[in-house]
Design an enzyme around this catalytic site. Structure first.
Site, PDB file in Angstrom:
ATOM      1  N   ASP A 113     122.708  67.572 -16.501  1.00  0.00           N
ATOM      2  CA  ASP A 113     121.802  67.474 -15.356  1.00  0.00           C
ATOM      3  C   ASP A 113     121.177  68.859 -15.147  1.00  0.00           C
ATOM      4  O   ASP A 113     121.841  69.777 -14.660  1.00  0.00           O
ATOM      5  CB  ASP A 113     122.557  67.067 -14.094  1.00  0.00           C
ATOM      6  CG  ASP A 113     123.082  65.639 -14.133  1.00  0.00           C
ATOM      7  OD1 ASP A 113     123.315  65.117 -15.243  1.00  0.00           O
ATOM      8  OD2 ASP A 113     123.276  65.052 -13.051  1.00  0.00           O
ATOM      9  N   LYS A 177     116.272  62.793 -11.170  1.00  0.00           N
ATOM     10  CA  LYS A 177     117.303  62.858 -10.134  1.00  0.00           C
ATOM     11  C   LYS A 177     116.726  63.561  -8.906  1.00  0.00           C
ATOM     12  O   LYS A 177     115.955  64.500  -9.028  1.00  0.00           O
ATOM     13  CB  LYS A 177     118.514  63.620 -10.700  1.00  0.00           C
ATOM     14  CG  LYS A 177     119.651  63.882  -9.729  1.00  0.00           C
ATOM     15  CD  LYS A 177     120.779  64.619 -10.457  1.00  0.00           C
ATOM     16  CE  LYS A 177     121.860  65.089  -9.500  1.00  0.00           C
ATOM     17  NZ  LYS A 177     122.934  65.827 -10.186  1.00  0.00           N
ATOM     18  N   LYS A 213     118.372  58.725 -10.612  1.00  0.00           N
ATOM     19  CA  LYS A 213     119.657  59.119 -10.034  1.00  0.00           C
ATOM     20  C   LYS A 213     119.445  59.651  -8.619  1.00  0.00           C
ATOM     21  O   LYS A 213     119.132  60.812  -8.436  1.00  0.00           O
ATOM     22  CB  LYS A 213     120.362  60.176 -10.899  1.00  0.00           C
ATOM     23  CG  LYS A 213     121.739  60.589 -10.345  1.00  0.00           C
ATOM     24  CD  LYS A 213     122.437  61.550 -11.279  1.00  0.00           C
ATOM     25  CE  LYS A 213     123.723  62.101 -10.674  1.00  0.00           C
ATOM     26  NZ  LYS A 213     124.437  63.039 -11.581  1.00  0.00           N
TER      27      LYS A 213
END
Length: 262
Positions: A113, A177, A213
């Site tokens: 990430d 995300k 996400k």
């Protein structure tokens, strides 16, 4: 944001938890511990919680020094191990981020990430910000899942969030995300709707599965249900799986277990 999307968001706000939503949240969760005081014991406890009698979470997300430990603890469970790169501030040092990602991949991280250099992106230096993502994508290769954290509360503008979503996907993001969870403001239904529309637009263009996400402040199944409802309505009822939807959360599992009687 158009009227139809605003109406959809209002509907999502009224969705309430049930067992089905609790199970869907469980299997799509990135159970996370990113505390400065994390220890080996913290991570062992996290990994033990990742598997329940009703199923397991999608991944655990830990700082890179704990990746080998988490891999060992979770061997054979089906739970993936994720870590964070250029975290949490989204710095502009591409070489440092590439070096960090290389070490993470070498340590066995299955998902990375990475934080978009969102301050630079918002200031108009988009090519430089996106170049960092391209290079981290190259390091991850085809086997390591890349999630790009946009830090949407700092981008603020729906237009910029939509543009950053598309740019991150073009740079190789498998997921986009919302948040690091380290600055004020986290996931919102409004932001998720904008990002889902970008995912819907870009999926046929890039020809690979793309995901969302939501992360930051999601602690209850009621909250998670709203995001699942949006995904079902915008992307279709069969779209949201652990390959396409994740919840970045540390506290959500407690409420999931309560709804499932665990």
């Amino acid at each position: 944001m158009n009227n139809a999307l605003n109406e959809l968001i209002r509907e999502a706000e009224t969705v309430r938890a049930d067992e089905r939503y609790a199970l869907r949240a469980l299997v799509s969760m990135d159970l996370t511990s990113l505390g400065e005081d994390d220890t080996d014991e913290t991570i062992r406890t996290l990994c033990a919680r990742a598997v329940t009698p009703r199923g397991h979470v999608a991944a655990v997300c830990v700082y890179d020094q704990f990746v080998p430990l988490a891999l060992g603890e979770l061997a054979g469970t089906g739970v993936r191990v994720a870590t964070v790169c250029n975290f949490p501030h989204g710095g502009a040092d591409t070489a440092a981020s590439v070096s960090e990602a290389k070490a993470q991949v070498a340590a066995g991280a299955q998902e990375v990430d990475v934080v978009l250099p969102y301050k630079r992106y918002k200031a108009g230096h988009r090519d430089q910000a996106i170049a960092l993502l391209h290079q981290v994508r190259e390091v991850c290769g085809e086997t390591v899942l890349l999630k790009v954290i946009l830090e949407t509360s700092q981008l603020q503008s729906p237009k910029i969030i939509a543009e950053a979503s598309r740019d991150a996907i073009e740079a190789g993001a498998d997921f986009i995300k919302t948040s690091t969870g380290k600055v004020p403001g986290g996931a919102t239904l409004e932001t998720a709707a904008i990002m889902l529309e970008a995912v819907r637009e870009m999926t046929p263009k890039v020809g690979r599965p793309l995901g969302l996400k939501p992360s930051g402040g999601i602690r209850t199944v009621d909250q998670a249900a709203g995001y699942l409802f949006l995904a079902d309505r915008i992307m279709g009822p069969e779209w949201a799986t652990p390959r396409t939807l994740r919840f970045g959360a540390s506290g959500l599992l407690d409420d999931v277990k309560k709804h499932l009687g665990l």
